[in-house]
Design a protein around this motif. Structure first.
Motif, PDB file in Angstrom:
ATOM      1  N   ILE A  82      43.482  38.109  35.315  1.00 44.20           N
ATOM      2  CA  ILE A  82      43.771  38.424  36.725  1.00 44.20           C
ATOM      3  C   ILE A  82      42.698  39.377  37.248  1.00 44.20           C
ATOM      4  CG2 ILE A  82      45.376  39.574  38.310  1.00 44.20           C
ATOM      5  CD1 ILE A  82      46.573  37.032  37.404  1.00 44.20           C
ATOM      6  N   GLU A  83      42.157  39.079  38.418  1.00 44.32           N
ATOM      7  CA  GLU A  83      41.168  39.961  39.054  1.00 44.32           C
ATOM      8  C   GLU A  83      41.652  40.345  40.447  1.00 44.32           C
ATOM      9  OE1 GLU A  83      37.104  38.750  39.087  1.00 44.32           O
ATOM     10  OE2 GLU A  83      37.115  38.125  36.970  1.00 44.32           O
ATOM     11  N   LEU A  84      41.944  41.630  40.613  1.00 43.28           N
ATOM     12  CA  LEU A  84      42.352  42.168  41.910  1.00 43.28           C
ATOM     13  C   LEU A  84      41.233  43.057  42.449  1.00 43.28           C
ATOM     14  CD1 LEU A  84      46.059  43.243  41.269  1.00 43.28           C
ATOM     15  CD2 LEU A  84      45.251  41.233  42.465  1.00 43.28           C
ATOM     16  N   SER A  85      40.832  42.804  43.703  1.00 38.96           N
ATOM     17  CA  SER A  85      39.772  43.595  44.316  1.00 38.96           C
ATOM     18  C   SER A  85      40.269  44.187  45.633  1.00 38.96           C
ATOM     19  CB  SER A  85      38.541  42.729  44.589  1.00 38.96           C
ATOM     20  OG  SER A  85      38.047  42.161  43.393  1.00 38.96           O
ATOM     21  N   LEU A  86      39.827  45.412  45.919  1.00 36.91           N
ATOM     22  CA  LEU A  86      40.120  46.082  47.186  1.00 36.91           C
ATOM     23  C   LEU A  86      38.788  46.493  47.807  1.00 36.91           C
ATOM     24  CD1 LEU A  86      42.270  47.344  49.129  1.00 36.91           C
ATOM     25  CD2 LEU A  86      41.997  49.458  47.800  1.00 36.91           C
ATOM     26  N   ILE A  87      38.537  46.049  49.042  1.00 34.15           N
ATOM     27  CA  ILE A  87      37.254  46.303  49.704  1.00 34.15           C
ATOM     28  C   ILE A  87      37.465  47.221  50.902  1.00 34.15           C
ATOM     29  CG2 ILE A  87      35.261  45.245  50.843  1.00 34.15           C
ATOM     30  CD1 ILE A  87      35.986  42.624  49.432  1.00 34.15           C
ATOM     31  N   GLU A  88      36.676  48.283  50.971  1.00 32.47           N
ATOM     32  CA  GLU A  88      36.738  49.230  52.088  1.00 32.47           C
ATOM     33  C   GLU A  88      35.328  49.505  52.605  1.00 32.47           C
ATOM     34  OE1 GLU A  88      37.267  51.599  55.015  1.00 32.47           O
ATOM     35  OE2 GLU A  88      39.019  50.684  54.069  1.00 32.47           O
ATOM     36  N   ALA A  89      35.139  49.399  53.916  1.00 35.30           N
ATOM     37  CA  ALA A  89      33.814  49.598  54.517  1.00 35.30           C
ATOM     38  C   ALA A  89      33.411  51.065  54.574  1.00 35.30           C
ATOM     39  CB  ALA A  89      33.789  49.002  55.911  1.00 35.30           C
TER      40      ALA A  89
END
Length: 426
Positions: free
Chosen positions: A221-228
């Motif tokens: 499982i790969e969970l990613s969170l992206i924030e600018a």
């Protein structure tokens, strides 16, 4: 008799399959108002702002005014708990049947609002006039023009869409057992604010349990969170944001900060600089705007479907503004000290609703109402799973076990306001 009524006023009837059908909602709404000669107060939407106003109305007001509510749904949902619906942590507790929450003297109309003019509200099934309008139609996804985001990303913007995200995620993971497509195990959340962090943390914990049950290798499982921005949870000081980041990483979430999204594709996210994060499920939590009904209602100037209001919650640059109240996510209220808009939060919506209830009582009683609305942001707490949180209380940082207990208490307060002691233990 039927045809003479139709001739008298055709709007009370509609033609369906060559049959004349009475428009009962509209008929009784109009006729009841005329016969009783009461002020018509019309609420739009059944979110935090409008329900907090309705719940705060004194019983005697319903003897002096005809109160109606139009909503898309026959239920209310606790918006700040929708991430739990999407992650599968708790599907049911955030949803409430609407009618038991309302005073029985309220005329409830389930219908979709299409447009608002200065003296009428237009819906899919009719049109409704009013003496006083309280508009709290809520929010929609704001993608800031990012290519592909509208088409390929899902959004936690209402109860139905939260359920859809839940279904998509778990169906794809189930499908992996047959397809062995590892991209189905990759999920990317775009936006590291409160909603994004709470959702991805909750999902990380739920997926660990689900994978064990389904005998799927959780390490895939790969969970990613992206924030600018420079840090996730930019409303908090850096020390708190770092605690949140470390906690997410312990849960197996890859956190990307200072990462501007350039494009959303069907199978992933392209970042500024050329990096591509593969994922077959993409969730957008990075921005909201007001309901699209507002931009369709040209009698009320708006920005990003939000109507700017004064300190009495009346729209600016509109004639006879005192008969209109715009509250919640479809309104824009500025801090008088900085002239910058307050972010649209549940906390702000609830306080606006309570304020408007006082103003409505004065209007119905034909009393002068001079009290201006003021807002000071209170406690803000972000859960990171069901056993940890970070936040600020009285502008002081808080984290860990005490913070998560406070977060749960804050959530329960609205449930108590809706259902009394029963709601507190829901």
């Amino acid at each position: 008799m039927l045809f003479s009524l139709l001739k008298l006023n055709k709007k009370y009837f509609k033609i369906k399959n060559n049959t004349i059908m009475p428009n009962f909602y509209l008929f009784f709404y109009q006729i009841k108002g005329k016969s009783m000669q009461k002020k018509k107060i019309l609420f739009l939407g059944a979110g935090y702002a409008t329900l907090s106003a309705i719940k705060a109305l004194p019983d005697e007001l319903f003897e002096k005014a005809q109160v109606s509510l139009i909503s898309n749904y026959s239920y209310h949902y606790h918006t700040i708990l929708l991430h739990k619906v999407a992650s599968n942590e708790d599907i049911y507790s955030s949803k409430y049947d609407l009618l038991p929450l309302l005073n029985p003297k309220i005329n409830f109309i389930q219908d979709k609002v299409l447009k608002i003019s200065k003296d009428k509200v237009f819906t899919q099934n009719g049109e409704f006039d009013f003496d006083i309008l309280v508009c709290g139609l809520g929010f929609a996804k704001e993608t800031f023009g990012i290519k592909g985001m509208q088409e390929y990303a899902l959004s936690i913007d209402n109860y139905e869409n939260a359920l859809k995200i839940n279904e998509v995620i778990y169906n794809k993971i189930q499908d992996y057992k047959n397809t062995h497509n590892e991209d189905d195990l990759k999920i990317t959340v775009c936006g590291g604010g409160l909603s994004g962090v709470e959702f991805v943390a909750s999902l990380a914990k739920e997926l660990k349990t689900f994978c064990q049950k389904e005998q799927i290798d959780h390490d895939k499982i790969e969970l990613s969170l992206i924030e600018a921005m420079d840090q996730i949870l930019p409303m908090f000081e850096k020390k708190l944001a770092l605690k949140a980041k470390h906690r997410l990483e312990q849960l197996g979430v890859k956190v990307y900060e200072k990462s501007k999204i350039i494009e959303c594709e069907k199978n992933g996210i392209k970042l500024d600089g050329g990096m591509f994060i593969k994922a077959n499920t993409i969730i957008w939590t990075a921005g909201v705007r007001g309901n699209s009904v507002i931009e369709n209602s040209t009698d009320f100037p708006s920005t990003r479907s939000r109507v700017e209001v004064d300190a009495f919650m009346h729209p600016l640059n509109v004639e006879n503004a005192s008969k209109y109240f715009f509250i919640g996510d479809n309104s824009l209220f500025k801090d008088p000290k900085t002239n910058t808009p307050y972010p649209p939060t549940a906390q702000l919506a609830l306080r606006e609703g309570a304020y408007v209830a006082k103003a409505l009582k004065a209007l119905v009683d034909e009393e002068e109402f001079k009290q201006e609305f003021s807002f000071v942001s209170g406690n803000t707490v972000c859960s990171i799973g069901n056993d940890y949180a970070v936040g600020t209380v009285l502008h002081k940082p808080i984290s860990g076990y005490l913070a998560i207990k406070l977060k749960i208490f804050i959530e329960k307060l609205w449930q108590y306001q809706l259902e009394g002691i029963k709601g507190f233990f829901k």
